[in-house]
Design an enzyme around this catalytic site. Sequence first.
Site, short mmCIF file in Angstrom:
data_model
loop_
_atom_site.label_atom_id
_atom_site.label_comp_id
_atom_site.label_asym_id
_atom_site.label_seq_id
_atom_site.Cartn_x
_atom_site.Cartn_y
_atom_site.Cartn_z
N ARG A 1 110.61 116.44 98.48
CA ARG A 1 111.53 116.79 99.57
C ARG A 1 112.46 115.64 99.93
O ARG A 1 113.63 115.82 100.15
CB ARG A 1 110.74 117.15 100.82
CG ARG A 1 110.05 118.44 100.68
CD ARG A 1 109.73 119.03 102.05
NE ARG A 1 109.10 120.31 101.83
CZ ARG A 1 107.81 120.46 101.59
NH1 ARG A 1 107.02 119.42 101.55
NH2 ARG A 1 107.32 121.66 101.37
N LYS B 1 94.31 121.93 90.78
CA LYS B 1 93.35 122.61 91.64
C LYS B 1 93.58 122.19 93.10
O LYS B 1 94.22 121.17 93.30
CB LYS B 1 91.92 122.29 91.18
CG LYS B 1 91.45 120.86 91.50
CD LYS B 1 90.02 120.67 91.18
CE LYS B 1 89.15 120.69 92.38
NZ LYS B 1 89.23 119.52 93.28
N HIS C 1 90.29 118.14 86.02
CA HIS C 1 90.33 116.85 85.34
C HIS C 1 88.98 116.44 84.75
O HIS C 1 88.92 115.61 83.87
CB HIS C 1 90.92 115.75 86.26
CG HIS C 1 89.96 115.24 87.28
ND1 HIS C 1 89.70 115.90 88.44
CD2 HIS C 1 89.19 114.13 87.32
CE1 HIS C 1 88.81 115.21 89.15
NE2 HIS C 1 88.48 114.13 88.50
N LYS D 1 87.52 114.22 80.83
CA LYS D 1 86.66 113.02 80.76
C LYS D 1 85.99 112.96 79.39
O LYS D 1 85.48 113.97 78.90
CB LYS D 1 85.61 113.06 81.88
CG LYS D 1 86.21 112.86 83.28
CD LYS D 1 85.12 112.88 84.33
CE LYS D 1 85.70 112.94 85.73
NZ LYS D 1 86.12 111.67 86.28
N GLU E 1 79.09 111.11 95.06
CA GLU E 1 80.15 110.14 95.32
C GLU E 1 79.72 109.24 96.46
O GLU E 1 79.09 109.70 97.41
CB GLU E 1 81.44 110.85 95.69
CG GLU E 1 82.01 111.68 94.58
CD GLU E 1 83.33 112.32 94.97
OE1 GLU E 1 84.37 111.67 94.81
OE2 GLU E 1 83.31 113.45 95.48
N ASP F 1 85.58 122.28 96.30
CA ASP F 1 86.16 121.05 95.77
C ASP F 1 85.52 120.63 94.44
O ASP F 1 86.21 120.17 93.54
CB ASP F 1 85.97 119.93 96.81
CG ASP F 1 86.83 118.72 96.55
OD1 ASP F 1 87.96 118.91 96.06
OD2 ASP F 1 86.39 117.59 96.82
N HIS G 1 84.52 121.74 88.81
CA HIS G 1 83.99 120.69 87.94
C HIS G 1 82.57 121.00 87.44
O HIS G 1 82.29 120.93 86.25
CB HIS G 1 83.96 119.34 88.67
CG HIS G 1 85.30 118.92 89.21
ND1 HIS G 1 86.48 119.26 88.62
CD2 HIS G 1 85.63 118.15 90.28
CE1 HIS G 1 87.49 118.73 89.30
NE2 HIS G 1 87.00 118.06 90.32
N LYS H 1 79.39 113.93 99.09
CA LYS H 1 80.15 112.72 99.45
C LYS H 1 79.21 111.80 100.23
O LYS H 1 78.24 112.25 100.83
CB LYS H 1 81.30 113.10 100.39
CG LYS H 1 82.31 114.04 99.78
CD LYS H 1 83.47 113.29 99.19
CE LYS H 1 84.55 114.23 98.69
NZ LYS H 1 85.35 113.64 97.61
C1 BG6 Z 1 88.55 115.85 92.91
C2 BG6 Z 1 88.10 116.15 94.31
O1 BG6 Z 1 88.77 117.03 92.20
O2 BG6 Z 1 87.54 115.10 92.25
C3 BG6 Z 1 87.75 114.88 95.07
O3 BG6 Z 1 89.13 116.85 95.00
C4 BG6 Z 1 86.76 114.06 94.28
O4 BG6 Z 1 87.21 115.19 96.34
C5 BG6 Z 1 87.26 113.86 92.86
O5 BG6 Z 1 86.61 112.81 94.93
C6 BG6 Z 1 86.22 113.18 92.02
O6 BG6 Z 1 86.79 112.88 90.78
P1 BG6 Z 1 86.26 111.69 89.93
O7 BG6 Z 1 87.04 111.74 88.66
O8 BG6 Z 1 86.49 110.44 90.72
O9 BG6 Z 1 84.81 111.96 89.76
#
Ligand code: BG6
Length: 548
Positions: free
Chosen positions: A101, A211, A241, A245, A279, A298, A303, A393
């Site tokens: 923007r 996502k 993503h 990996k 995490e 999330d 994942h 988390k």
């Molecule tokens: C993301 C989530 O998809 O993946 C985040 O939205 C999360 O909340 C992250 O922290 C973790 O990714 P990675 O690659 O650090 O394990």
Amino acid sequence: MSDPHTPEEVKNTETTTATSSSDRPAPPAAATPVAAPADANSVVGEILGDEPTRKRRPEPTSIVIFGATGDLASRKLAPALYNVMVDGGLKEPTVIIGVSRRPLPVAQFAAKLKDGVTQFSRQKLEPAKWDKFASMLDYVGGEFGDDKMYETLKARLEAAQAKGTKGNRVFYLSTPPSEFPKILKKLEEHKLIEREVQRPGIPSCRIIVEKPFGRDLKTARELNEMIGSYVDESQIYRIDHYLGKETVQNILVLRFGNSIFEPLWNRNHIDYVEITAAEEIGIGGRGAFYEATGVVRDIIQNHLLQVMSLVTMEVPASFAADDIRDEKSQLLRSIRDLTLNEVANDCIRGQYRGYRREEGVAKDSQTPTYAAMRFFIDSWRWQGVPFYLRAGKKMTERLTEVAIHFKSVPLVLFKEEAAGSVLQPAVLTLRIQPHEGISLRFVAKVPGENISVGNVVMNMTYADAFKRPISEAYERLILDCMRGDATLFNRRDSVDRAWELIQPVLQVWEATPGVLPYEPGTDGPPAAAAMIERDGHSWKELTKPEPK
Ligand code: BG6
């Protein structure tokens, strides 16, 4: 060799020494940890059939990033593209056009990305290389619904084409999904995208969608319908993503590239499987996003279910994108749907203490930051094997892994000698991050006259085995999209099915309060341990990382 896993290894290398009934001298009563010599676990990698990035370089392309001044662009996309360029993965000319923007001179846009690359790139920023990268950048500012902005974008794309991008385009939608309809409509009106089955020989036109892909089954279907009304499925790259990996990709190579695992990979030999994404970090500054998302949307819906499908899918006909995606989809269809009762009794939701004080979070929030649940797969291979998924988390450590617990031996032959000892069954761990690798824990005899047994761990880490840096997931995924390889992207049917699977969890949890508090820096709410213990199993304990 430096081994990042020393603490776990020592912990797991316990000897179980029995009180002998023979005439041998009695062994010491207490178990003594046996530490392996530092290099005992080294695995030397021999590279077979390597295909350097350079050889698989995609055709010159214009990459248009919508939401280019956002967090994802500077933390992930710019570092990924910079690294790919440094590794020689991009053909010239590649043009990266940021769209956002805010009106911004391109130099300021470049400076913003430079900060991101400095902080987050896996390879150090080098001035000469940065200058080359900056010369690939362009920027267009304007509202996503403003025709003028698209006219300017069109002119920039034509200029890129004149330089040699041959009309190849990737549009990266790194904006909230609510912006997608507007952006796609305008791109179509300005003839920047058109529906066309992607095939060699025509200019490519692809869209990467970030996502979260919807927020439930209904919205995901609507989103798919909407995107599908502008472009063909072969043009849509839904990013998860995790699939980029290295260790996630290695799941298939490990399973189907070695004949020793596949015969054991079923209910006859496997007792249960744990899939963990823990995490250490909290929600950062993303309170509003997280409140609307929560850990199930999330991490688990995308994942973890993706990882689970790679661990459990059948052998694909080939490694072609759709053969792999067909098997993943088939597997997701055979995961048994959870009943509402199972959700109420067997799925655990937690929230770290202090979450409600985060910015953008409701004082009485019920959003889970931790979840644990159990799935079964109704197939010949997996009938009766529980799969425990957990994600959270602010946990003890950052650790993503798959732990495959094998069954106990049917008969302990040295029962008497090992009376009272705990013979632990073998565990194969696929460590997705950090310290990417594979380890196998098994039982071995402790040298000496007594029948003393100990658990030992054999470790393979990528860093040591292949002496090669591990690239970031986004590097691989962006390159694959530019090459037209959709193997590591989610197909529509898988996305829908993954939503279907977690729908009962969302339904129950959103209708009834009941999130359990847990202390930051722990393994989650105690109820999660109780849940798996009811089945006679236990989670692998997370361990505090060594102080740096
Ligand atoms: C993301 C989530 O998809 O993946 C985040 O939205 C999360 O909340 C992250 O922290 C973790 O990714 P990675 O690659 O650090 O394990």
